[in-house]
Design a protein around this motif. Structure first.
Motif, PDB file in Angstrom:
ATOM      1  N   ASP A  73       0.884  -1.112  -0.111  1.00  0.00           N
ATOM      2  CA  ASP A  73      -0.210  -0.038  -0.066  1.00  0.00           C
ATOM      3  C   ASP A  73       0.839   1.389   0.076  1.00  0.00           C
ATOM      4  OD1 ASP A  73      -2.378  -1.412  -0.084  1.00  0.00           O
ATOM      5  OD2 ASP A  73      -2.498  -1.270   2.029  1.00  0.00           O
ATOM      6  N   GLU A  74       2.010   1.179   0.670  1.00  0.00           N
ATOM      7  CA  GLU A  74       2.881   2.385   0.930  1.00  0.00           C
ATOM      8  C   GLU A  74       3.552   2.649  -0.548  1.00  0.00           C
ATOM      9  OE1 GLU A  74       6.852   3.803   3.302  1.00  0.00           O
ATOM     10  OE2 GLU A  74       5.485   2.198   4.164  1.00  0.00           O
ATOM     11  N   ILE A  75       3.914   1.486  -1.123  1.00  0.00           N
ATOM     12  CA  ILE A  75       4.655   1.448  -2.433  1.00  0.00           C
ATOM     13  C   ILE A  75       3.647   2.248  -3.407  1.00  0.00           C
ATOM     14  CG2 ILE A  75       5.581   0.111  -4.069  1.00  0.00           C
ATOM     15  CD1 ILE A  75       6.906  -1.501  -2.007  1.00  0.00           C
ATOM     16  N   GLU A  76       2.624   1.416  -3.330  1.00  0.00           N
ATOM     17  CA  GLU A  76       1.465   2.292  -4.315  1.00  0.00           C
ATOM     18  C   GLU A  76       1.142   3.691  -4.158  1.00  0.00           C
ATOM     19  OE1 GLU A  76      -2.919   0.738  -4.754  1.00  0.00           O
ATOM     20  OE2 GLU A  76      -1.724  -0.894  -5.530  1.00  0.00           O
ATOM     21  N   SER A  77       1.166   4.161  -3.006  1.00  0.00           N
ATOM     22  CA  SER A  77       0.883   5.313  -2.513  1.00  0.00           C
ATOM     23  C   SER A  77       1.983   6.360  -2.928  1.00  0.00           C
ATOM     24  CB  SER A  77       0.803   5.502  -0.872  1.00  0.00           C
ATOM     25  OG  SER A  77       0.616   6.838  -0.657  1.00  0.00           O
ATOM     26  N   LEU A  78       3.329   5.947  -2.872  1.00  0.00           N
ATOM     27  CA  LEU A  78       4.568   6.602  -3.368  1.00  0.00           C
ATOM     28  C   LEU A  78       4.625   6.793  -4.867  1.00  0.00           C
ATOM     29  CD1 LEU A  78       7.398   4.993  -1.079  1.00  0.00           C
ATOM     30  CD2 LEU A  78       6.592   7.330  -1.027  1.00  0.00           C
ATOM     31  N   ALA A  79       4.155   6.007  -5.483  1.00  0.00           N
ATOM     32  CA  ALA A  79       3.914   5.958  -6.830  1.00  0.00           C
ATOM     33  C   ALA A  79       2.758   6.967  -7.352  1.00  0.00           C
ATOM     34  CB  ALA A  79       3.706   4.451  -7.581  1.00  0.00           C
ATOM     35  N   ARG A  80       1.914   6.671  -6.568  1.00  0.00           N
ATOM     36  CA  ARG A  80       0.639   7.568  -7.043  1.00  0.00           C
ATOM     37  C   ARG A  80       0.633   9.253  -6.674  1.00  0.00           C
ATOM     38  NH1 ARG A  80      -2.499   5.655  -3.745  1.00  0.00           N
ATOM     39  NH2 ARG A  80      -3.352   3.879  -5.002  1.00  0.00           N
ATOM     40  N   GLU A  81       1.657   9.297  -5.609  1.00  0.00           N
ATOM     41  CA  GLU A  81       2.262  10.675  -5.281  1.00  0.00           C
ATOM     42  C   GLU A  81       2.907  11.176  -6.458  1.00  0.00           C
ATOM     43  OE1 GLU A  81       5.076  11.934  -1.619  1.00  0.00           O
ATOM     44  OE2 GLU A  81       3.371  11.393  -1.072  1.00  0.00           O
ATOM     45  N   GLU A  82       4.049  10.323  -6.786  1.00  0.00           N
ATOM     46  CA  GLU A  82       4.817  10.737  -7.958  1.00  0.00           C
ATOM     47  C   GLU A  82       4.137  11.165  -9.039  1.00  0.00           C
ATOM     48  OE1 GLU A  82       8.311  11.968  -9.655  1.00  0.00           O
ATOM     49  OE2 GLU A  82       8.101  11.512  -7.329  1.00  0.00           O
ATOM     50  N   ILE A  83       3.240  10.259  -9.324  1.00  0.00           N
ATOM     51  CA  ILE A  83       2.302  10.473 -10.976  1.00  0.00           C
ATOM     52  C   ILE A  83       1.450  11.904 -10.591  1.00  0.00           C
ATOM     53  CG2 ILE A  83       0.391   9.481 -11.970  1.00  0.00           C
ATOM     54  CD1 ILE A  83       1.362   6.776 -11.092  1.00  0.00           C
ATOM     55  N   ARG A  84       1.074  11.972  -9.357  1.00  0.00           N
ATOM     56  CA  ARG A  84      -0.021  13.247  -9.282  1.00  0.00           C
ATOM     57  C   ARG A  84       0.955  14.354  -9.395  1.00  0.00           C
ATOM     58  NH1 ARG A  84      -3.827  10.407  -9.586  1.00  0.00           N
ATOM     59  NH2 ARG A  84      -5.318   9.798  -8.137  1.00  0.00           N
ATOM     60  N   SER A  85       2.226  14.306  -8.517  1.00  0.00           N
ATOM     61  CA  SER A  85       3.183  15.670  -8.782  1.00  0.00           C
ATOM     62  C   SER A  85       3.690  15.909 -10.091  1.00  0.00           C
ATOM     63  CB  SER A  85       4.350  15.336  -7.955  1.00  0.00           C
ATOM     64  OG  SER A  85       5.270  14.384  -8.632  1.00  0.00           O
ATOM     65  N   ARG A  86       3.526  14.872 -10.910  1.00  0.00           N
ATOM     66  CA  ARG A  86       3.954  15.130 -12.478  1.00  0.00           C
ATOM     67  C   ARG A  86       2.944  15.580 -13.229  1.00  0.00           C
ATOM     68  NH1 ARG A  86       9.481  15.465 -12.398  1.00  0.00           N
ATOM     69  NH2 ARG A  86      10.256  14.000 -10.839  1.00  0.00           N
ATOM     70  N   GLY A  87       1.813  15.778 -12.666  1.00  0.00           N
ATOM     71  CA  GLY A  87       0.463  16.105 -13.330  1.00  0.00           C
ATOM     72  C   GLY A  87      -0.434  15.253 -14.070  1.00  0.00           C
ATOM     73  N   PHE A  88      -0.118  14.020 -13.822  1.00  0.00           N
ATOM     74  CA  PHE A  88      -0.926  12.917 -14.308  1.00  0.00           C
ATOM     75  C   PHE A  88      -2.070  12.388 -13.216  1.00  0.00           C
ATOM     76  CE2 PHE A  88       2.795  12.899 -16.624  1.00  0.00           C
ATOM     77  CZ  PHE A  88       2.565  12.834 -17.940  1.00  0.00           C
ATOM     78  N   ARG A  89      -2.924  11.709 -13.843  1.00  0.00           N
ATOM     79  CA  ARG A  89      -4.066  11.233 -12.917  1.00  0.00           C
ATOM     80  C   ARG A  89      -4.238   9.769 -13.143  1.00  0.00           C
ATOM     81  NH1 ARG A  89      -3.287  14.755  -9.591  1.00  0.00           N
ATOM     82  NH2 ARG A  89      -4.107  16.720  -9.930  1.00  0.00           N
TER      83      ARG A  89
END
Length: 184
Positions: A73-89
């Motif tokens: 869950d934490e790994i997925e959350s880190l990836a999601r956070e990185e994706i969002r920080s780059r402007g993607f959804r």
């Protein structure tokens, strides 16, 4: 040919042991667009950087698998956070699975073909080119030193990854593993 295969049995055995002792990370991009491929590499950098500490003092691959499973869950959350920080959804999905990998050649080492346990991250539709390395022990390009590799692998496994990348035995291992995969 048969004599060559018989003489290569210790090499094949070390390749098989290597598949049992490492945990790979596999990241699939949403698509092959330049933006999605760049995003995949940003996710890679974030995951490799922030998750490598999970395995400090790890006693072996089984423990690495347990640690990875506990942190999905934490790994997925880190990836999601990185994706969002780059402007993607894009959605992202993290899982631990067993996957077949072809032989992979790097400048300084080679990973033989075979079935490996893997932390798999799928970004969006997962329809783009992938990226992978070895998460445990850390053999990700740029993350692993020669001494870390030597300390983490037994002598036979170390000789496999340090074998000349043009060694014909890697092709034989790849054919053999591909043949075996038909029966899985």
């Amino acid at each position: 040919m048969l004599a060559g295969m018989i003489l290569s049995l210790p090499f094949f055995n070390s390749c098989e042991e290597l598949t049992e002792d490492v945990l790979r990370v596999h990241i699939l991009a949403n698509s092959d667009s330049a933006a999605d491929q760049s995003l995949k590499l940003s996710v890679r950098d974030r995951i490799v950087s922030e998750c490598s500490d999970y395995y400090d003092g790890c006693g072996g691959k089984e423990e690495a698998l347990d640690i990875t499973q506990a942190h999905l869950d934490e790994i997925e959350s880190l990836a999601r956070e990185e994706i969002r920080s780059r402007g993607f959804r894009y959605p992202v999905h993290a899982e631990v699975s067993e996957m077949y990998f072809n032989t992979r050649y790097y400048d300084d080492f080679t990973m033989p073909a075979g079935w490996y346990d893997s932390l798999r991250l799928t970004i969006g539709s997962g329809g783009g080119q992938n990226w992978w390395c070895v998460m445990y022990p850390s053999l990700c390009v740029g993350a692993a030193s020669e001494s870390e590799m030597k300390d983490s692998l037994d002598d036979g496994e170390y000789k496999v990854v340090k074998t000349d990348k043009y060694d014909f035995r890697f092709k034989i291992v790849e054919y053999w593993e591909s043949f075996r995969s038909w029966f899985r």
